[in-house]
Write a protein that holds these residues in place. Structure first.
Motif, PDB file in Angstrom:
ATOM      1  N   SER A   4     -18.466  49.391  12.632  1.00  0.00           N
ATOM      2  CA  SER A   4     -18.084  49.389  14.042  1.00  0.00           C
ATOM      3  C   SER A   4     -19.218  49.939  14.906  1.00  0.00           C
ATOM      4  CB  SER A   4     -16.848  50.272  14.189  1.00  0.00           C
ATOM      5  OG  SER A   4     -16.710  50.681  15.521  1.00  0.00           O
ATOM      6  N   ILE A   6     -18.595  51.091  17.950  1.00  0.00           N
ATOM      7  CA  ILE A   6     -18.015  52.010  18.930  1.00  0.00           C
ATOM      8  C   ILE A   6     -17.742  53.350  18.255  1.00  0.00           C
ATOM      9  CG2 ILE A   6     -16.106  52.379  20.530  1.00  0.00           C
ATOM     10  CD1 ILE A   6     -15.755  49.415  20.749  1.00  0.00           C
ATOM     11  N   LYS A  11     -13.385  55.124  20.917  1.00  0.00           N
ATOM     12  CA  LYS A  11     -12.173  54.377  20.541  1.00  0.00           C
ATOM     13  C   LYS A  11     -10.936  55.145  20.992  1.00  0.00           C
ATOM     14  CE  LYS A  11     -14.042  52.508  16.224  1.00  0.00           C
ATOM     15  NZ  LYS A  11     -13.925  52.593  14.773  1.00  0.00           N
ATOM     16  N   GLU A  40      -8.807  42.577  13.999  1.00  0.00           N
ATOM     17  CA  GLU A  40      -9.628  42.616  15.225  1.00  0.00           C
ATOM     18  C   GLU A  40      -9.974  41.207  15.693  1.00  0.00           C
ATOM     19  OE1 GLU A  40     -13.090  45.230  15.074  1.00  0.00           O
ATOM     20  OE2 GLU A  40     -14.180  43.783  16.304  1.00  0.00           O
ATOM     21  N   ASP A  83     -13.860  47.818  15.553  1.00  0.00           N
ATOM     22  CA  ASP A  83     -14.027  48.458  16.860  1.00  0.00           C
ATOM     23  C   ASP A  83     -12.674  48.871  17.442  1.00  0.00           C
ATOM     24  OD1 ASP A  83     -16.757  48.191  16.825  1.00  0.00           O
ATOM     25  OD2 ASP A  83     -16.764  46.299  17.951  1.00  0.00           O
ATOM     26  N   PRO A  85      -9.069  50.895  17.679  1.00  0.00           N
ATOM     27  CA  PRO A  85      -8.593  52.210  17.268  1.00  0.00           C
ATOM     28  C   PRO A  85      -7.691  52.076  16.046  1.00  0.00           C
ATOM     29  CG  PRO A  85      -7.365  51.442  19.186  1.00  0.00           C
ATOM     30  CD  PRO A  85      -8.439  50.421  18.924  1.00  0.00           C
ATOM     31  N   ALA A 113      -8.270  57.251  15.217  1.00  0.00           N
ATOM     32  CA  ALA A 113      -7.952  57.446  16.639  1.00  0.00           C
ATOM     33  C   ALA A 113      -6.692  58.280  16.805  1.00  0.00           C
ATOM     34  CB  ALA A 113      -7.785  56.099  17.329  1.00  0.00           C
TER      35      ALA A 113
END
Ligand SMILES: C[C@](O)(C(=O)O)[C@H](CC(=O)O)C(=O)O
Ligand SMILES: [Mg+2]
Length: 299
Positions: A4, A6, A11, A40, A83, A85, A113
């Motif tokens: 990922s 991010i 996230k 995703e 990417d 959460p 997350a």
């Protein structure tokens, strides 16, 4: 490519932002890192990491046998591949309140997350089975308070799950949900709700986001996204569905292999090699090493 792009803190911030918008976020359960990427790609808003799946993956029943290290390790492997959460199931928090505090920090470090901590006694069981027992309110509240105090990123989502509905009824679930919010829960996961009206009642009782668990073969009817949105649910999970689908397909494929001696008749149901490589961003690895991706795959 590889992972990922991010950072976990971002996230979490984005998840908080989306939750605040009031939209219903869909979190299918990933049964491995690769399936998180598929979730995703298909446009879902988040990835759920189920304790039931994690245990089943190890060949164990979901009765609290997995350890924090195993859960956090698998959570990290899954969370880092998307990417989106990722929210992970932390069962009863892996011990007493101080253990719960350590659980939260470990899950933060693993890039999750958010998580949910439930009020079952140990050994716990699937929330949709009979014969569950829950801890008293004081113990449940302490778990959540310890979790909320331990977090270092204020955006890490701490969800309180209550299993009390199946034991003592809806009124008890509402009382407990309120107490858990007072203790610092950012969201409520009312387990084993039977009807849409029950979700609506929990929705009306608390000011924080609520989660609906659409696990199959359980106590809840399988409501649609539109139905759940209609009663103000904020997150919906299908925790075990992809594993059930994959295992169902695997079982049928093995039957075919036994009967026909080959899998030619199953090719149409398989993820094509090209689709797998696409999901893996195989071609991007070419930027690192021209020698790796130097072939064509015929469709
Ligand atoms: C959500 C859940 O906690 C899970 O581990 O995925 C389970 C799901 C299931 O066993 O079907 C649950 O207790 O509902
Ligand atoms: Mg679970």
């Amino acid at each position: 490519m590889l992972y990922s792009h991010i950072p976990a803190a971002e996230k979490r911030r984005l998840l908080r932002e989306r939750l605040a918008s009031g939209e219903l976020l869909r979190f299918p359960g990933a049964f491995n890192p690769l399936s998180a990427r598929l979730i995703e790609r298909k446009g879902f808003e988040g990835v759920y990491i189920s304790g039931a799946v994690l245990s089943a993956d190890l060949g164990l029943p979901d009765i609290g046998l997995t350890t924090l290290t195993e859960v956090a390790g698998r959570g990290q492997q899954i969370a880092r591949m998307t990417d989106l959460p990722a929210i992970i199931d932390a069962d009863t928090g892996f011990g007493e309140p101080m253990n719960v505090a350590r659980t939260i920090q470990t899950l933060e470090d693993a890039g999750l997350a958010g998580t949910h901590i439930e009020d079952q006694v140990n050994p716990k069981r699937c929330g949709h089975l009979d014969g569950k027992a829950v801890v008293d309110q004081n113990t449940a509240v302490k778990r959540i308070r310890a979790a909320a105090d331990a977090r270092r990123d204020p955006n890490f989502l701490i969800m309180a799950r209550t299993d009390i509905r199946a034991v003592e009824g809806l009124d008890a679930a509402i009382d407990r949900a309120k107490a858990l919010v007072d203790a610092g829960a950012d969201a409520i996961f009312p387990e084993a709700m039977r009807t849409l009206e029950e979700f609506a009642a929990v929705r009306a009782a608390v000011d924080v986001p609520i989660l609906a668990n659409m696990t199959e073969f359980g106590k809840s009817e399988l409501f649609s996204v539109d139905q759940l949105r209609g009663v103000g649910v904020n997150i919906v999970i299908w925790p075990v569905s992809l594993l059930r689908m994959a295992m169902g397909a695997a079982s049928r494929a093995l039957d075919t292999l036994n009967e026909e001696g080959h899998l030619t008749s199953k090719l149409g149901e398989m993820q094509h090699r090209a689709d797998l490589y696409d999901l893996l961003d195989y071609e991007d690895y070419n930027h690192f090493d021209q020698g790796v991706f130097n072939f064509e795959i015929a469709r």
